[in-house]
Design a protein around this motif. Structure first.
Motif, short mmCIF file in Angstrom:
data_model
loop_
_atom_site.label_atom_id
_atom_site.label_comp_id
_atom_site.label_asym_id
_atom_site.label_seq_id
_atom_site.Cartn_x
_atom_site.Cartn_y
_atom_site.Cartn_z
N GLN A 82 109.71 -29.11 -13.49
CA GLN A 82 108.97 -30.33 -13.78
C GLN A 82 107.59 -30.02 -14.34
OE1 GLN A 82 110.41 -33.46 -13.63
NE2 GLN A 82 108.59 -33.94 -14.86
N ALA A 83 106.96 -28.94 -13.84
CA ALA A 83 105.65 -28.55 -14.37
C ALA A 83 105.75 -28.19 -15.85
CB ALA A 83 105.10 -27.37 -13.57
N LEU A 84 106.82 -27.50 -16.23
CA LEU A 84 107.03 -27.17 -17.64
C LEU A 84 107.26 -28.43 -18.47
CD1 LEU A 84 109.28 -24.01 -17.17
CD2 LEU A 84 107.04 -24.05 -18.29
N ILE A 85 108.06 -29.36 -17.93
CA ILE A 85 108.30 -30.62 -18.64
C ILE A 85 107.01 -31.41 -18.79
CG2 ILE A 85 109.39 -32.89 -18.40
CD1 ILE A 85 111.86 -31.46 -17.31
N ASP A 86 106.20 -31.46 -17.74
CA ASP A 86 104.93 -32.18 -17.80
C ASP A 86 104.00 -31.55 -18.84
OD1 ASP A 86 105.82 -33.89 -15.84
OD2 ASP A 86 104.74 -32.90 -14.22
N ALA A 87 103.98 -30.22 -18.90
CA ALA A 87 103.15 -29.54 -19.90
C ALA A 87 103.63 -29.87 -21.31
CB ALA A 87 103.18 -28.04 -19.67
N ALA A 88 104.96 -29.87 -21.50
CA ALA A 88 105.51 -30.20 -22.81
C ALA A 88 105.19 -31.64 -23.19
CB ALA A 88 107.02 -29.98 -22.81
N ARG A 89 105.24 -32.54 -22.23
CA ARG A 89 104.87 -33.93 -22.50
C ARG A 89 103.43 -34.04 -22.98
NH1 ARG A 89 107.36 -38.25 -18.26
NH2 ARG A 89 105.58 -39.37 -19.12
N ALA A 90 102.54 -33.29 -22.35
CA ALA A 90 101.14 -33.33 -22.75
C ALA A 90 100.96 -32.83 -24.17
CB ALA A 90 100.29 -32.50 -21.78
N PHE A 91 101.66 -31.75 -24.53
CA PHE A 91 101.56 -31.24 -25.90
C PHE A 91 102.17 -32.22 -26.89
CE2 PHE A 91 100.82 -26.99 -23.99
CZ PHE A 91 99.78 -26.56 -24.82
N LEU A 92 103.30 -32.83 -26.52
CA LEU A 92 103.92 -33.81 -27.41
C LEU A 92 102.98 -34.97 -27.72
CD1 LEU A 92 107.57 -34.09 -26.02
CD2 LEU A 92 106.94 -33.45 -28.34
N ALA A 93 102.31 -35.45 -26.68
CA ALA A 93 101.41 -36.59 -26.87
C ALA A 93 100.19 -36.20 -27.69
CB ALA A 93 100.97 -37.13 -25.51
N ARG A 94 99.74 -34.95 -27.53
CA ARG A 94 98.50 -34.53 -28.18
C ARG A 94 98.71 -34.04 -29.60
NH1 ARG A 94 96.97 -31.66 -24.29
NH2 ARG A 94 97.60 -29.57 -24.98
N GLN A 95 99.77 -33.27 -29.84
CA GLN A 95 99.90 -32.65 -31.16
C GLN A 95 101.33 -32.51 -31.64
OE1 GLN A 95 98.09 -29.00 -29.41
NE2 GLN A 95 99.69 -27.91 -30.54
N GLY A 96 102.30 -32.93 -30.88
CA GLY A 96 103.68 -32.74 -31.28
C GLY A 96 104.18 -31.35 -30.93
N MET A 97 105.32 -30.97 -31.51
CA MET A 97 105.96 -29.70 -31.16
C MET A 97 105.44 -28.51 -31.96
SD MET A 97 109.94 -30.87 -30.99
CE MET A 97 110.43 -32.49 -30.39
N ALA A 98 104.82 -28.77 -33.09
CA ALA A 98 104.47 -27.70 -34.02
C ALA A 98 103.45 -26.73 -33.43
CB ALA A 98 103.92 -28.31 -35.31
N GLU A 99 103.70 -25.46 -33.68
CA GLU A 99 102.75 -24.39 -33.39
C GLU A 99 102.31 -24.36 -31.93
OE1 GLU A 99 99.57 -24.68 -36.16
OE2 GLU A 99 100.87 -24.42 -37.91
N VAL A 100 103.22 -24.62 -31.04
CA VAL A 100 102.96 -24.47 -29.61
C VAL A 100 103.82 -23.30 -29.11
CG1 VAL A 100 103.04 -25.52 -27.32
CG2 VAL A 100 102.53 -26.93 -29.33
N SER A 101 103.20 -22.32 -28.52
CA SER A 101 103.94 -21.15 -28.06
C SER A 101 104.42 -21.33 -26.63
CB SER A 101 103.06 -19.91 -28.14
OG SER A 101 102.01 -19.98 -27.18
N ILE A 102 105.42 -20.56 -26.27
CA ILE A 102 105.89 -20.57 -24.89
C ILE A 102 104.78 -20.13 -23.94
CG2 ILE A 102 107.51 -19.49 -23.27
CD1 ILE A 102 109.58 -19.47 -25.49
N GLN A 103 103.96 -19.18 -24.41
CA GLN A 103 102.84 -18.73 -23.60
C GLN A 103 101.89 -19.88 -23.29
OE1 GLN A 103 102.29 -15.39 -22.48
NE2 GLN A 103 100.76 -16.40 -21.20
N GLU A 104 101.59 -20.70 -24.30
CA GLU A 104 100.71 -21.85 -24.09
C GLU A 104 101.34 -22.85 -23.12
OE1 GLU A 104 98.20 -22.74 -28.06
OE2 GLU A 104 100.37 -22.60 -28.38
N LEU A 105 102.63 -23.04 -23.24
CA LEU A 105 103.32 -23.98 -22.36
C LEU A 105 103.31 -23.51 -20.91
CD1 LEU A 105 106.32 -24.74 -24.72
CD2 LEU A 105 104.72 -26.47 -23.86
N THR A 106 103.58 -22.22 -20.70
CA THR A 106 103.60 -21.72 -19.32
C THR A 106 102.19 -21.70 -18.73
OG1 THR A 106 103.56 -19.42 -20.16
CG2 THR A 106 105.70 -20.38 -19.60
N GLU A 107 101.18 -21.40 -19.55
CA GLU A 107 99.80 -21.44 -19.05
C GLU A 107 99.40 -22.86 -18.67
OE1 GLU A 107 97.33 -19.64 -21.99
OE2 GLU A 107 97.99 -17.59 -21.54
N ALA A 108 99.78 -23.82 -19.50
CA ALA A 108 99.46 -25.22 -19.20
C ALA A 108 100.18 -25.69 -17.94
CB ALA A 108 99.83 -26.11 -20.38
#
Length: 211
Positions: free
Chosen positions: A21-47
């Motif tokens: 769920q933490a990974l999904i929540d992080a992905a949701r935040a990126f989706l709302a802010r900038q979409g899927m483009a140019e987001v790394s797995i490292q950035e997702l796990t850190e978030a």
């Protein structure tokens, strides 16, 4: 007699659920802010504040995570609509209330609104969220003689496209809309479906559930 209740989740299972769920929540935040483009797995796990290596215990790819995040958003939206419209009997009013509530997401649930506009047109024929519920209500309203449309899928496409366009307008140009604009949109959609101006106006002036 043995209980049919499932066994309680173990500590490991609970931790896995929290991590996913933490990974999904992080992905949701990126989706709302900038979409899927140019987001790394490292950035997702850190978030998400989880270890990089744990990512592949839950998702096979970044795209799979983003699809899960979109599904999570759509299901949250759908459940919200179900809860708020549960006491309404008239399918035309249920449909109108769903349009009015969804139109207000930019103010009430901005993250959901931004993700819906960023995911675009596939939302309209998704099997989660507003789309399947709206199609159900359109069909019921057609059967009850409340909507005069020939093809419920065409009607859904028209309403869905209008809603996405409206949310985009509110998010990007909030000065061009006001708190009554979602009701105006719902009235226009009802009239597009063959309802008279007076009746459509009366429906969208009714108090919203949960308001």
């Amino acid at each position: 007699m043995k209980s049919s209740d499932p066994r309680p989740a173990s500590r490991l299972e609970r931790r896995k659920t929290r991590t996913r769920q933490a990974l999904i929540d992080a992905a949701r935040a990126f989706l709302a802010r900038q979409g899927m483009a140019e987001v790394s797995i490292q950035e997702l796990t850190e978030a998400a504040d989880v270890g990089f290596g744990s990512f592949y215990n839950h998702f096979g790819s970044k795209d799979e995570l983003f699809q899960a995040a979109i599904g999570d958003v759509l299901e949250e939206h759908g459940q919200l609509l179900d809860e708020l419209t549960a006491g309404i009997e008239d399918p035309a009013e249920v449909f109108a209330a769903s349009v009015r509530l969804t139109g207000r997401l930019a103010a009430t649930h901005p993250q959901i609104a931004r993700i819906l506009t960023r995911t675009g047109l596939p939302y309209i024929d998704s099997d989660k969220g507003l789309a399947p519920r709206a199609l159900r209500d359109i069909r019921r309203a057609m059967e009850a003689g409340r909507f005069r449309v020939k093809n419920p899928h065409v009607a859904l496409a028209g309403a869905g496209g209008s809603l996405l366009g409206f949310l985009q307008l509110w998010l990007e140009h909030p000065d061009l809309v006001d708190e009554n604009s979602p009701d105006e949109l719902a009235e226009q959609v009802l009239r597009m479906f063959g309802m008279g101006q007076e009746e459509a106006g009366a429906i969208v002036r009714r108090p919203l559930p949960g308001g």
